[in-house]
Design an enzyme around this catalytic site. Structure first.
Site, short mmCIF file in Angstrom:
data_model
loop_
_atom_site.label_atom_id
_atom_site.label_comp_id
_atom_site.label_asym_id
_atom_site.label_seq_id
_atom_site.Cartn_x
_atom_site.Cartn_y
_atom_site.Cartn_z
N HIS A 154 15.58 10.19 0.21
CA HIS A 154 15.66 8.74 0.01
C HIS A 154 17.09 8.25 -0.16
O HIS A 154 17.32 7.14 -0.64
CB HIS A 154 14.82 8.32 -1.21
CG HIS A 154 13.35 8.56 -1.00
ND1 HIS A 154 12.42 8.53 -2.01
CD2 HIS A 154 12.66 8.89 0.10
CE1 HIS A 154 11.22 8.79 -1.53
NE2 HIS A 154 11.33 9.03 -0.26
N CYS A 168 35.21 -5.76 8.60
CA CYS A 168 34.58 -6.71 9.54
C CYS A 168 33.88 -7.86 8.84
O CYS A 168 33.29 -8.73 9.47
CB CYS A 168 33.59 -5.97 10.45
SG CYS A 168 32.05 -5.55 9.59
N THR A 184 7.08 14.43 -9.89
CA THR A 184 6.80 13.35 -8.96
C THR A 184 5.33 12.96 -9.05
O THR A 184 4.47 13.80 -9.27
CB THR A 184 7.16 13.72 -7.50
OG1 THR A 184 6.86 12.60 -6.64
CG2 THR A 184 6.42 14.94 -7.01
#
Ligand code: APR
Length: 252
Positions: free
Chosen positions: A118, A149, A187
Site C-alpha cells: 500500500h 511544474c 491484520t
C-alpha cells in the site's frame, strides 16, 4: 503461550517463509489501527481522506492528514514484533515481509526483503511530472505544489479504488506461491487483494499461522491461530526458532 507441536515442526523444517502484516503489528508502537472500536475509520471517513477524488477535491486537507500521520510514525519506533521479524529473516532460505502498512517501521527495524503493498508514507511524487518528494514535509504552511511544474504533490500511498504497485504485488504473490508457511500478523484480513494471499499459500500447500489479539475472518481458515499481541507472540516464535534451528544461517 505454548507453541503447538505441529507448528514447532514447521519452524524447524521450513525453508521459505512469508509474513503478511497489518496495522496491528504497529499498534504497540503507538500507531493507530484502522478498524476496531478506536480505529481511524471509527472517527474519520476513508472516502474523505484516503481516495484520489478526496485528494483532488481537497488536497490541503488530505496532505495535512498524511503529514499528521507522518509526524506520528516518525515519533514511533519499531517494536519487538518488527525486531523479531528482522531476527527471523536470518534463519530461513527465503524470508519475505509483505506489509499493508505505510508506516515505514519494517524498513526502520532493518527488514531487508519487504513488499510494500500500500506504499510508504515517507514517499511522495508530483502528479504532473512525477518528480519525487521523498521524506519531504507538507505541514500546513508547506506547499503541496511541485517546484518544477506546479503540479499537485501526492503521497505514494495506494488509496481506496487504486491499483497496487505491480512490482510489489508480484513479489508478494511469488513469495506466497512458494511459501512453506505464512505468518499473518495484525491484520483484520478484510481488505483485498492482500487478504487473498493466504489462499495463494494454501493452494500451493503452505501452512497459515495467524497472530492477532482477536479472531478475524481468517481465523477459521488458518492452520494455527495464536492469540496474543504481535510483540509477545513473535518474540516467543523467534526464541523457539533459535532453540530449534541453532545458529542463524548468516553466521554459519
Ligand atoms: N497485536 C496483534 N494484532 C493486533 C494488535 C496487536 N497488538 N492490535 C490490534 N491488532 C489487530 C486487530 O485485532 C485487527 O485484526 O490488528 C488488526 C488491525 O486491523 P485493521 O485496523 O483493519 O488494519 P489492517 O488489517 O492493516 O487494514 C488493512 O485497510 O484501511 C486500509 O490501507 C489500509 O492497509 C490498511 C488496510
Amino acid at each position: 503461550m505454548t507453541i503447538p507441536e505441529g507448528l514447532q515442526r514447521i519452524l524447524a523444517t521450513a525453508n521459505d517463509v512469508v509474513v503478511l502484516t497489518g496495522a496491528g503489528i504497529s499498534a504497540e508502537s503507538g500507531i493507530p489501527t484502522f478498524r476496531g472500536e478506536d480505529g481511524l475509520w471509527s472517527k474519520l471517513k476513508p472516502e474523505e481522506l484516503a481516495s484520489f477524488d478526496a485528494f483532488l477535491s481537497n488536497p490541503e486537507l488530505v496532505s495535512e492528514w498524511y503529514q499528521h500521520r507522518r509526524h506520528i510514525t516518525r515519533e514511533s519506533k519499531p517494536n519487538a514484533a518488527h525486531t523479531a521479524l528482522v531476527e527471523m529473516e536470518k534463519y530461513f532460505r527465503r524470508f519475505t515481509v509483505v506489509t499493508q502498512n505505510v508506516d515505514n517501521l519494517h524498513r526502520r527495524a532493518g527488514s531487508k526483503n519487504i513488499a510494500e503493498l500500500h506504499g510508504n508514507i515517507e514517499r511522495n511524487y508530483c502528479l504532473g511530472c512525477r518528480k519525487r518528494y521523498d521524506g519531504a514535509d507538507f505541514d500546513a504552511n508547506g506547499s503541496f505544489r511541485c517546484s518544477k511544474c506546479g503540479g499537485l504533490i501526492r503521497p505514494d500511498i495506494v488509496w481506496f479504488g487504486e491499483m497496487l504497485p505491480a512490482d510489489q504485488w508480484d513479489v508478494a504473490e511469488t513469495a506466497a506461491a512458494t511459501a512453506d508457511v505464512m505468518f499473518v500478523v495484525g491484520t483484520s484480513a478484510v481488505v483485498y487483494p492482500a487478504a487473498e494471499l493466504p489462499v495463494t499459500v494454501r493452494r500451493s500447500g503452505g501452512k497459515i499461522v495467524e497472530v492477532n489479539i482477536e479472531e478475524t475472518p481468517l481465523t477459521g481458515f488458518a492452520d494455527f491461530s495464536l492469540q496474543g499481541s504481535a510483540s509477545n507472540v513473535l518474540s516467543e516464535i523467534i526464541d523457539k526458532i533459535k532453540e530449534l534451528r541453532g545458529v542463524a544461517k548468516d553466521t554459519e
